[in-house]
Design a protein around this motif. Structure first.
Motif, PDB file in Angstrom:
ATOM      1  N   ASP A 257       0.837  -1.207   0.000  1.00 30.57           N
ATOM      2  CA  ASP A 257       0.000   0.000   0.000  1.00 30.57           C
ATOM      3  C   ASP A 257       0.868   1.252   0.000  1.00 30.57           C
ATOM      4  O   ASP A 257       0.618   2.201  -0.731  1.00 30.57           O
ATOM      5  CB  ASP A 257      -0.899   0.041   1.247  1.00 30.57           C
ATOM      6  N   LEU A 258       1.897   1.216   0.846  1.00 27.24           N
ATOM      7  CA  LEU A 258       2.770   2.385   0.954  1.00 27.24           C
ATOM      8  C   LEU A 258       3.489   2.638  -0.362  1.00 27.24           C
ATOM      9  O   LEU A 258       3.540   3.766  -0.859  1.00 27.24           O
ATOM     10  CB  LEU A 258       3.796   2.175   2.076  1.00 27.24           C
ATOM     11  N   LEU A 259       4.001   1.555  -0.965  1.00 28.14           N
ATOM     12  CA  LEU A 259       4.711   1.711  -2.234  1.00 28.14           C
ATOM     13  C   LEU A 259       3.779   2.261  -3.299  1.00 28.14           C
ATOM     14  O   LEU A 259       4.162   3.115  -4.097  1.00 28.14           O
ATOM     15  CB  LEU A 259       5.291   0.368  -2.686  1.00 28.14           C
ATOM     16  N   ARG A 260       2.540   1.783  -3.301  1.00 31.87           N
ATOM     17  CA  ARG A 260       1.581   2.259  -4.286  1.00 31.87           C
ATOM     18  C   ARG A 260       1.290   3.739  -4.035  1.00 31.87           C
ATOM     19  O   ARG A 260       1.191   4.538  -4.948  1.00 31.87           O
ATOM     20  CB  ARG A 260       0.304   1.422  -4.211  1.00 31.87           C
ATOM     21  N   ASP A 261       1.189   4.064  -2.750  1.00 33.25           N
ATOM     22  CA  ASP A 261       0.932   5.452  -2.381  1.00 33.25           C
ATOM     23  C   ASP A 261       2.079   6.353  -2.855  1.00 33.25           C
ATOM     24  O   ASP A 261       1.873   7.514  -3.193  1.00 33.25           O
ATOM     25  CB  ASP A 261       0.800   5.523  -0.854  1.00 33.25           C
ATOM     26  N   LEU A 262       3.276   5.802  -2.865  1.00 29.41           N
ATOM     27  CA  LEU A 262       4.444   6.592  -3.244  1.00 29.41           C
ATOM     28  C   LEU A 262       4.691   6.571  -4.745  1.00 29.41           C
ATOM     29  O   LEU A 262       5.571   7.248  -5.246  1.00 29.41           O
ATOM     30  CB  LEU A 262       5.691   6.071  -2.523  1.00 29.41           C
ATOM     31  N   ASP A 263       3.914   5.758  -5.458  1.00 28.66           N
ATOM     32  CA  ASP A 263       4.119   5.631  -6.897  1.00 28.66           C
ATOM     33  C   ASP A 263       3.298   6.687  -7.618  1.00 28.66           C
ATOM     34  O   ASP A 263       2.084   6.658  -7.617  1.00 28.66           O
ATOM     35  CB  ASP A 263       3.690   4.232  -7.336  1.00 28.66           C
ATOM     36  N   TYR A 264       3.988   7.612  -8.267  1.00 24.51           N
ATOM     37  CA  TYR A 264       3.242   8.748  -8.810  1.00 24.51           C
ATOM     38  C   TYR A 264       2.306   8.340  -9.934  1.00 24.51           C
ATOM     39  O   TYR A 264       1.317   8.978 -10.211  1.00 24.51           O
ATOM     40  CB  TYR A 264       4.167   9.887  -9.225  1.00 24.51           C
ATOM     41  N   ALA A 265       2.602   7.179 -10.581  1.00 26.00           N
ATOM     42  CA  ALA A 265       1.714   6.707 -11.644  1.00 26.00           C
ATOM     43  C   ALA A 265       0.297   6.502 -11.117  1.00 26.00           C
ATOM     44  O   ALA A 265      -0.687   6.756 -11.812  1.00 26.00           O
ATOM     45  CB  ALA A 265       2.240   5.404 -12.220  1.00 26.00           C
ATOM     46  N   GLU A 266       0.215   6.071  -9.857  1.00 25.57           N
ATOM     47  CA  GLU A 266      -1.096   5.788  -9.289  1.00 25.57           C
ATOM     48  C   GLU A 266      -1.909   7.056  -9.057  1.00 25.57           C
ATOM     49  O   GLU A 266      -3.103   7.010  -8.851  1.00 25.57           O
ATOM     50  CB  GLU A 266      -0.946   5.027  -7.972  1.00 25.57           C
ATOM     51  N   HIS A 267      -1.229   8.183  -9.058  1.00 27.52           N
ATOM     52  CA  HIS A 267      -1.951   9.438  -8.860  1.00 27.52           C
ATOM     53  C   HIS A 267      -2.359  10.064 -10.187  1.00 27.52           C
ATOM     54  O   HIS A 267      -2.818  11.188 -10.234  1.00 27.52           O
ATOM     55  CB  HIS A 267      -1.113  10.413  -8.041  1.00 27.52           C
ATOM     56  N   GLY A 268      -2.161   9.338 -11.266  1.00 30.06           N
ATOM     57  CA  GLY A 268      -2.750   9.781 -12.518  1.00 30.06           C
ATOM     58  C   GLY A 268      -1.805  10.426 -13.496  1.00 30.06           C
ATOM     59  O   GLY A 268      -2.238  11.048 -14.450  1.00 30.06           O
ATOM     60  N   GLY A 269      -0.520  10.268 -13.273  1.00 32.55           N
ATOM     61  CA  GLY A 269       0.416  10.792 -14.258  1.00 32.55           C
ATOM     62  C   GLY A 269       0.601  12.288 -14.128  1.00 32.55           C
ATOM     63  O   GLY A 269       0.012  12.946 -13.277  1.00 32.55           O
ATOM     64  N   ALA A 270       1.446  12.788 -15.006  1.00 27.90           N
ATOM     65  CA  ALA A 270       1.889  14.173 -14.906  1.00 27.90           C
ATOM     66  C   ALA A 270       1.265  14.997 -16.024  1.00 27.90           C
ATOM     67  O   ALA A 270       1.488  14.728 -17.192  1.00 27.90           O
ATOM     68  CB  ALA A 270       3.409  14.213 -15.001  1.00 27.90           C
ATOM     69  N   PRO A 271       0.481  16.006 -15.682  1.00 22.97           N
ATOM     70  CA  PRO A 271      -0.066  16.880 -16.716  1.00 22.97           C
ATOM     71  C   PRO A 271       1.008  17.853 -17.195  1.00 22.97           C
ATOM     72  O   PRO A 271       1.838  18.308 -16.416  1.00 22.97           O
ATOM     73  CB  PRO A 271      -1.165  17.640 -15.976  1.00 22.97           C
ATOM     74  N   LEU A 272       0.987  18.135 -18.482  1.00 18.64           N
ATOM     75  CA  LEU A 272       1.872  19.166 -19.029  1.00 18.64           C
ATOM     76  C   LEU A 272       1.135  20.495 -18.884  1.00 18.64           C
ATOM     77  O   LEU A 272       0.107  20.720 -19.532  1.00 18.64           O
ATOM     78  CB  LEU A 272       2.199  18.850 -20.494  1.00 18.64           C
ATOM     79  N   LEU A 273       1.656  21.360 -18.016  1.00 10.63           N
ATOM     80  CA  LEU A 273       0.967  22.609 -17.696  1.00 10.63           C
ATOM     81  C   LEU A 273       1.428  23.730 -18.612  1.00 10.63           C
ATOM     82  O   LEU A 273       2.627  23.970 -18.758  1.00 10.63           O
ATOM     83  CB  LEU A 273       1.246  23.021 -16.244  1.00 10.63           C
ATOM     84  N   GLY A 274       0.458  24.422 -19.242  1.00 12.81           N
ATOM     85  CA  GLY A 274       0.817  25.593 -20.034  1.00 12.81           C
ATOM     86  C   GLY A 274       0.635  25.423 -21.519  1.00 12.81           C
ATOM     87  O   GLY A 274       0.945  26.344 -22.274  1.00 12.81           O
ATOM     88  N   VAL A 275       0.156  24.246 -21.960  1.00  7.91           N
ATOM     89  CA  VAL A 275      -0.184  24.114 -23.377  1.00  7.91           C
ATOM     90  C   VAL A 275      -1.680  24.385 -23.546  1.00  7.91           C
ATOM     91  O   VAL A 275      -2.457  24.283 -22.596  1.00  7.91           O
ATOM     92  CB  VAL A 275       0.165  22.724 -23.959  1.00  7.91           C
ATOM     93  N   ASN A 276      -2.059  24.716 -24.769  1.00  4.77           N
ATOM     94  CA  ASN A 276      -3.461  25.035 -25.053  1.00  4.77           C
ATOM     95  C   ASN A 276      -4.242  23.744 -25.329  1.00  4.77           C
ATOM     96  O   ASN A 276      -4.722  23.511 -26.442  1.00  4.77           O
ATOM     97  CB  ASN A 276      -3.543  25.992 -26.242  1.00  4.77           C
TER      98      ASN A 276
END
Lengths: 326, 326
Positions: free
Chosen positions: B261-280
């Motif tokens: 559970d802890l490892l999953r909590d620490l896995d950023y993939a589980e939080h939905g990936g990284a949005p690229l901020l600032g594109v249209n």
């Protein structure tokens, strides 16, 4: 062998320092520790260890205020434990200096009173990261916020000699902290540093990414002091964070001892503090929260540095680098 | 709501993508997922989910080779899943794009095909760090190796709107990654960024040191992509490292589930990936090792970004910044 120990450095000063000094001299019959600090504050903790004639005290009454700029300590607080302790080494009355005081103040005073070695632009603060299968020396971890490529090469050279002399690693592997393994990754400074390291006679193994730091792919990891400082402090905090997350289960499972061992293993203070690499002398900086054991370990690092002739080896290597034009 | 999903991105493509898409549409009756990839490779995994009419396929046969420079993907691989998928958004056939493919390629193609928002020099990659008491969005984590002060302020602004729209935090606290809390710490870039942030109408809480990142002292942590990338990758690796150190005891104690559970909590993939901020547009980048659950979470992020009107809010805020001269 006389080690000057700043008695006023830890959050728990001077009792951690006194207990650490006593443990160190008891373990090493050739060692004399000079406690440098406020005599009146040292009387009581020392009285518990009567008969220990290899500990002496030198009075240094000045207190460093939080408003004192690190660079001004030698000038403004000449009778502080840092100024007096380093002064003892400068005059030959001590062979090394160990302090758990302000990192910035100890660094600045070391550079002023011991002077950089010829060929060193700016000394680096180095510390051990525990990894999968051993210790990696990371330099710089905070002395130099921004670095030029040739300074990173100096850190690599100084760190390699440190690992040879103190850890007995014959040809230490040098890595460069970067965001990818390819030579053209990272800033221009890192790209040039990569080329210089690859062309040097150091055992350069290439770039090391964040995810690979703990795989022990190198013995000396070179980075600027900004990155090193962020990483070091983050690493120190993450262990405690994870244990808190797991805490209830660990308590039930009776795993507290094992966790405490791990935390201690991850605590860089326990590995003896951070040597300032590149000054003409031995200056070891311990964590402000150092336990007596950590102080004793810091003294141990200073002793091994003196006995191995570390500073002489560094000076030799630097003059060789200068001659070869690297 | 139509999300274009790169079906060829994960190490396990396209099966993770197909399973993730199915889970996403089953959980959201208003959702349609367009799988973009090699049709022939998609037939078999899709055949297991007959009757799901809210998943369609668009053929994109080009494979991106490891020798392709990220910036050349749109030009050299116009029929790759990344070029085609982002193209669907550019032409209005999809509302967002999600990919677990090469981060560099998705970033470069997003900038080319979606274009930066007016007022954004260079978009930032943002990702969540799990902390003591919630999630901190860290930006940038790799899109921009070196940053100017006003670019760091842009990241702070974009990140704040992201936390408002997707996490419901009314006035997100913004921190600046640095080696000390004082305004004059760090590089000149950081000193100027500190002053700009303090003078802005963002909720700037000051510098955040490495040891304080996990204390959740801010909701948006701003840094350059070099530091962010090193930290992110180090954080991902350190959890696994510590569990390995404790493994034998944990197994005995039956704590594996809690650790997982802890490892999953620490896995950023589980939080939905990284949005690229600032594109249209909306471009969400998932980890190359994403599970179906992580792909589904990435789609969820894209859906929430579209529904909340994130891109419009960012454009508004940037024009306000421009008008006020910040």
């Amino acid at each position: 062998m006389r080690i000057a120990l700043d008695a006023m450095g830890t959050d728990d000063a001077p009792s951690s320092e006194v207990a650490g000094a006593v443990a160190a001299v008891e373990a090493d019959p050739g060692l004399h520790v000079i406690l440098v600090g406020d005599e009146t504050a040292l009387v009581r903790p020392l009285s518990r260890f009567r008969g220990q004639d290899r500990i002496s005290v030198i009075h240094a009454p000045d207190r460093i205020a939080s408003s004192d700029a690190p660079a001004s300590v030698v000038r403004r607080r000449p009778r502080s434990s840092i100024s007096v302790g380093l002064g003892l080494q400068a005059t030959g009355e001590a062979d090394a200096f160990v302090s758990a005081g302000s990192t910035g103040a100890v660094m600045a005073a070391s550079v002023l009173l011991l002077r950089p070695l010829k060929g060193v632009d700016r000394p680096a603060l180095a510390t051990f990261f525990p990894t999968n299968s051993g210790l990696t020396l990371v330099a710089d971890v905070g002395a130099n916020i921004e670095c030029k490529p040739h300074q990173l090469v100096q850190f690599a050279s100084l760190g390699s000699i440190y690992m040879q002399d103190l850890q007995g690693i014959e040809t230490p592997r040098v890595g460069l902290l970067n965001v990818g393994t390819e030579a053209e990754k990272g800033t221009e400074v890192l790209q040039v540093a990569y080329r210089l390291l690859a062309a040097s006679d150091l055992n350069f193994v290439g770039n090391i990414e964040g995810r690979d730091i703990l795989l022990h792919g190198c013995d000396v990891l070179v980075c600027d002091g900004f990155n090193g400082n962020i990483l070091l402090k983050f690493y120190e905090s993450v262990a405690a964070f994870m244990v808190r997350k797991l805490a209830p289960g660990l308590r039930v499972a009776g795993l507290r001892d094992k966790v405490d061992d791990l935390l201690r293993d991850l605590d860089y203070a326990e590995h003896g503090g951070a040597p300032l690499l590149g000054v003409n002398g031995v200056s070891v900086i311990c964590h402000g929260r150092s336990s007596p054991r950590a102080i004793s370990a810091g003294i141990g690092v200073a002793v091994r540095a003196v006995r191995s002739g570390l500073v002489g080896h560094m000076a030799q290597d630097l003059s060789r680098l200068e001659t070869s034009g690297a």
